[in-house]
Write a protein that holds these residues in place. Structure first.
Motif, mmCIF file in Angstrom:
data_model
loop_
_atom_site.group_PDB
_atom_site.id
_atom_site.type_symbol
_atom_site.label_atom_id
_atom_site.label_comp_id
_atom_site.label_asym_id
_atom_site.label_seq_id
_atom_site.Cartn_x
_atom_site.Cartn_y
_atom_site.Cartn_z
ATOM 1 N N SER A 179 0.332 -1.287 0.333
ATOM 2 C CA SER A 179 -0.326 -0.347 -0.045
ATOM 3 C C SER A 179 0.818 1.128 0.129
ATOM 4 O O SER A 179 0.684 1.975 -0.981
ATOM 5 N N PHE A 180 1.508 1.449 0.877
ATOM 6 C CA PHE A 180 2.594 2.230 0.977
ATOM 7 C C PHE A 180 3.944 2.353 -0.607
ATOM 8 O O PHE A 180 3.587 3.582 -1.064
ATOM 9 N N ASP A 181 3.739 1.272 -1.346
ATOM 10 C CA ASP A 181 4.820 1.756 -2.456
ATOM 11 C C ASP A 181 3.285 1.549 -3.401
ATOM 12 O O ASP A 181 4.134 2.566 -4.651
ATOM 13 N N GLN A 182 1.983 1.896 -3.814
ATOM 14 C CA GLN A 182 1.479 1.946 -4.663
ATOM 15 C C GLN A 182 1.917 3.741 -4.620
ATOM 16 O O GLN A 182 1.282 3.833 -5.931
ATOM 17 N N LEU A 183 1.433 4.447 -3.631
ATOM 18 C CA LEU A 183 1.089 6.053 -3.913
ATOM 19 C C LEU A 183 2.620 6.295 -3.723
ATOM 20 O O LEU A 183 3.181 7.180 -4.442
ATOM 21 N N TYR A 184 4.076 5.694 -2.902
ATOM 22 C CA TYR A 184 5.199 6.441 -2.974
ATOM 23 C C TYR A 184 6.091 6.185 -4.497
ATOM 24 O O TYR A 184 6.988 7.158 -4.949
ATOM 25 N N THR A 185 5.603 4.637 -5.088
ATOM 26 C CA THR A 185 6.732 4.713 -5.975
ATOM 27 C C THR A 185 5.631 4.751 -7.377
ATOM 28 O O THR A 185 5.946 5.508 -8.337
ATOM 29 N N GLY A 186 3.775 4.214 -6.994
ATOM 30 C CA GLY A 186 3.507 4.050 -8.118
ATOM 31 C C GLY A 186 2.265 5.785 -8.795
ATOM 32 O O GLY A 186 2.205 6.101 -9.823
ATOM 33 N N ARG A 187 2.420 6.390 -7.451
ATOM 34 C CA ARG A 187 1.749 7.842 -7.672
ATOM 35 C C ARG A 187 3.038 8.537 -7.385
ATOM 36 O O ARG A 187 2.661 9.978 -7.511
ATOM 37 N N ASN A 188 4.131 8.384 -6.631
ATOM 38 C CA ASN A 188 5.004 9.300 -6.715
ATOM 39 C C ASN A 188 5.010 10.379 -5.913
ATOM 40 O O ASN A 188 5.332 11.872 -5.651
ATOM 41 N N LEU A 189 4.404 9.967 -4.930
ATOM 42 C CA LEU A 189 3.741 10.920 -3.901
ATOM 43 C C LEU A 189 5.140 11.341 -2.658
ATOM 44 O O LEU A 189 5.607 10.204 -1.992
ATOM 45 N N PRO A 190 5.266 12.057 -1.830
ATOM 46 C CA PRO A 190 5.976 12.117 -0.979
ATOM 47 C C PRO A 190 5.834 12.175 0.239
ATOM 48 O O PRO A 190 4.695 11.651 0.234
ATOM 49 N N VAL A 191 6.584 10.957 0.730
ATOM 50 C CA VAL A 191 6.559 10.796 1.778
ATOM 51 C C VAL A 191 4.885 11.564 2.667
ATOM 52 O O VAL A 191 4.376 10.556 3.427
ATOM 53 N N ALA A 192 5.300 12.540 3.935
ATOM 54 C CA ALA A 192 3.518 13.322 4.590
ATOM 55 C C ALA A 192 2.914 12.770 3.016
ATOM 56 O O ALA A 192 2.046 12.503 4.437
ATOM 57 N N ASP A 193 2.903 13.106 1.876
ATOM 58 C CA ASP A 193 1.205 11.970 1.667
ATOM 59 C C ASP A 193 1.003 11.775 1.857
ATOM 60 O O ASP A 193 -0.260 10.969 1.684
ATOM 61 N N VAL A 194 1.860 10.537 1.575
ATOM 62 C CA VAL A 194 1.968 8.711 1.981
ATOM 63 C C VAL A 194 0.874 8.373 2.649
ATOM 64 O O VAL A 194 -0.563 8.026 2.993
ATOM 65 N N SER A 195 1.782 9.310 4.093
ATOM 66 C CA SER A 195 1.504 9.392 5.098
ATOM 67 C C SER A 195 -0.061 9.787 5.624
ATOM 68 O O SER A 195 -1.216 8.694 6.745
ATOM 69 N N ARG A 196 0.154 10.739 4.895
ATOM 70 C CA ARG A 196 -1.471 11.549 5.267
ATOM 71 C C ARG A 196 -3.029 10.449 4.782
ATOM 72 O O ARG A 196 -4.420 10.413 4.692
ATOM 73 N N THR A 197 -2.810 9.618 3.497
ATOM 74 C CA THR A 197 -3.613 9.534 2.334
ATOM 75 C C THR A 197 -3.605 7.720 3.016
ATOM 76 O O THR A 197 -5.526 8.357 3.812
ATOM 77 N N LEU A 198 -3.196 7.669 3.845
ATOM 78 C CA LEU A 198 -2.550 6.053 4.397
ATOM 79 C C LEU A 198 -4.208 6.178 5.951
ATOM 80 O O LEU A 198 -5.173 5.680 5.969
ATOM 81 N N ILE A 199 -2.834 7.764 6.165
ATOM 82 C CA ILE A 199 -4.130 7.733 7.854
ATOM 83 C C ILE A 199 -5.667 8.323 7.869
ATOM 84 O O ILE A 199 -6.121 7.859 8.334
ATOM 85 N N THR A 200 -5.598 9.153 6.715
ATOM 86 C CA THR A 200 -7.247 9.201 6.188
ATOM 87 C C THR A 200 -8.246 7.984 5.954
ATOM 88 O O THR A 200 -9.195 8.412 6.152
ATOM 89 N N THR A 201 -7.874 7.634 5.334
ATOM 90 C CA THR A 201 -8.364 6.253 4.407
ATOM 91 C C THR A 201 -8.408 5.463 5.895
ATOM 92 O O THR A 201 -9.916 4.927 5.866
ATOM 93 N N ALA A 202 -8.178 5.214 6.630
ATOM 94 C CA ALA A 202 -8.342 4.331 7.920
ATOM 95 C C ALA A 202 -8.709 5.169 8.701
ATOM 96 O O ALA A 202 -9.894 4.160 8.632
ATOM 97 N N GLU A 203 -8.845 6.550 8.668
ATOM 98 C CA GLU A 203 -9.596 6.951 10.085
ATOM 99 C C GLU A 203 -11.123 6.965 9.436
ATOM 100 O O GLU A 203 -12.415 6.988 10.319
ATOM 101 N N ARG A 204 -11.081 7.843 7.926
ATOM 102 C CA ARG A 204 -12.918 7.609 7.598
ATOM 103 C C ARG A 204 -13.510 6.439 7.510
ATOM 104 O O ARG A 204 -15.059 6.522 7.331
ATOM 105 N N SER A 205 -12.334 5.499 7.480
ATOM 106 C CA SER A 205 -13.206 3.518 7.450
ATOM 107 C C SER A 205 -13.511 3.500 8.582
ATOM 108 O O SER A 205 -14.471 2.226 8.301
ATOM 109 N N LEU A 206 -12.773 3.720 9.383
ATOM 110 C CA LEU A 206 -12.796 2.795 10.742
ATOM 111 C C LEU A 206 -13.705 3.826 12.154
ATOM 112 O O LEU A 206 -14.278 3.062 12.977
ATOM 113 N N CYS A 207 -13.317 4.865 12.140
ATOM 114 C CA CYS A 207 -13.577 5.853 12.784
ATOM 115 C C CYS A 207 -14.845 6.283 13.281
ATOM 116 O O CYS A 207 -15.256 6.425 11.874
ATOM 117 N N ARG A 208 -15.274 6.289 14.552
ATOM 118 C CA ARG A 208 -16.871 7.466 14.515
ATOM 119 C C ARG A 208 -16.524 8.550 14.038
ATOM 120 O O ARG A 208 -15.385 9.442 14.241
#
Length: 208
Positions: A179-208
């Motif tokens: 999942s990291f590499d699809q964004l980091y290498t596949g989409r060429n996103l900076p590390v901070a953007d990769v982190s933010r995208t994965l965290i946001t996806t997790a929170e929106r999917s799982l958290c109240r």
């Protein structure tokens, strides 16, 4: 110097020499994977790069599988700054655990992306030598995701329509190297953007 003191001194020197040899061999494997991640790694190449004999590699690590086991342990726990992941797990707030765990995991992967990519790819092609080491890492990671999912449920952060098992599965997916590499290498996103995208996806999917 007494005979006892001399023996202790000699033993210390031998132990230091043995550890230096071990470190040189692990460094040689790491450097080989970093420079040529798509090229198969042989014990002969590693031995030559480390300045030791092939038999020494087997004497120190027991087998090719033992060599890669030592490399993945060293990479995960020492080189990559895994302590940040441990610190995230120990946070008393489960939601901060989620955020810190994903962020620190992304940074671990980014710090040594080419070597991780080589190891995960090799695990599919060379299961006997590399597969076991990667499997153990993934089993530990899966256990960590179950622990996090349970904490989210216990602290009533988890959405009521999401089970602990479902949360653990999604966290395992989002926190994976792929999942990291699809964004980091596949989409060429900076590390901070990769982190933010994965965290946001997790929170929106799982958290109240």
């Amino acid at each position: 110097m007494t005979a006892v003191a001399t023996r202790k001194y000699e033993q210390r020197l031998r132990a230091e020499a043995a550890e230096e040899t071990r470190r040189n061999i692990i460094d040689a494997v790491y450097d080989r994977l970093r420079r040529a991640p798509s090229t198969p790694v042989s014990v002969e190449q590693v031995a030559r790069a480390a300045g030791v004999s092939r038999s020494t590699v087997y004497l120190v690590f027991g087998s090719r599988a033992g060599l890669f086991d030592a490399l993945t342990t060293d990479l995960w726990w020492h080189r990559a700054g895994f302590q940040a992941v441990v610190d995230a797990v120990e946070h008393p707030d489960a939601r901060e655990h989620l955020r810190g765990g994903i962020d620190s995991g992304v940074r671990v992967f980014a710090a040594h992306r080419d070597v991780f990519r080589a190891l995960f790819s090799m695990a599919q092609l060379d299961a006997d030598a590399v597969g076991g080491a990667i499997t153990r890492i993934e089993e530990n990671r899966a256990g960590g995701m179950v622990h996090l999912a349970r904490r989210l449920a216990e602290q009533e952060v988890l959405r009521p329509d999401v089970t602990v098992d479902e949360a653990a599965d999604l966290l395992w997916l989002l926190a994976s190297f792929d999942s990291f590499d699809q964004l980091y290498t596949g989409r060429n996103l900076p590390v901070a953007d990769v982190s933010r995208t994965l965290i946001t996806t997790a929170e929106r999917s799982l958290c109240r």
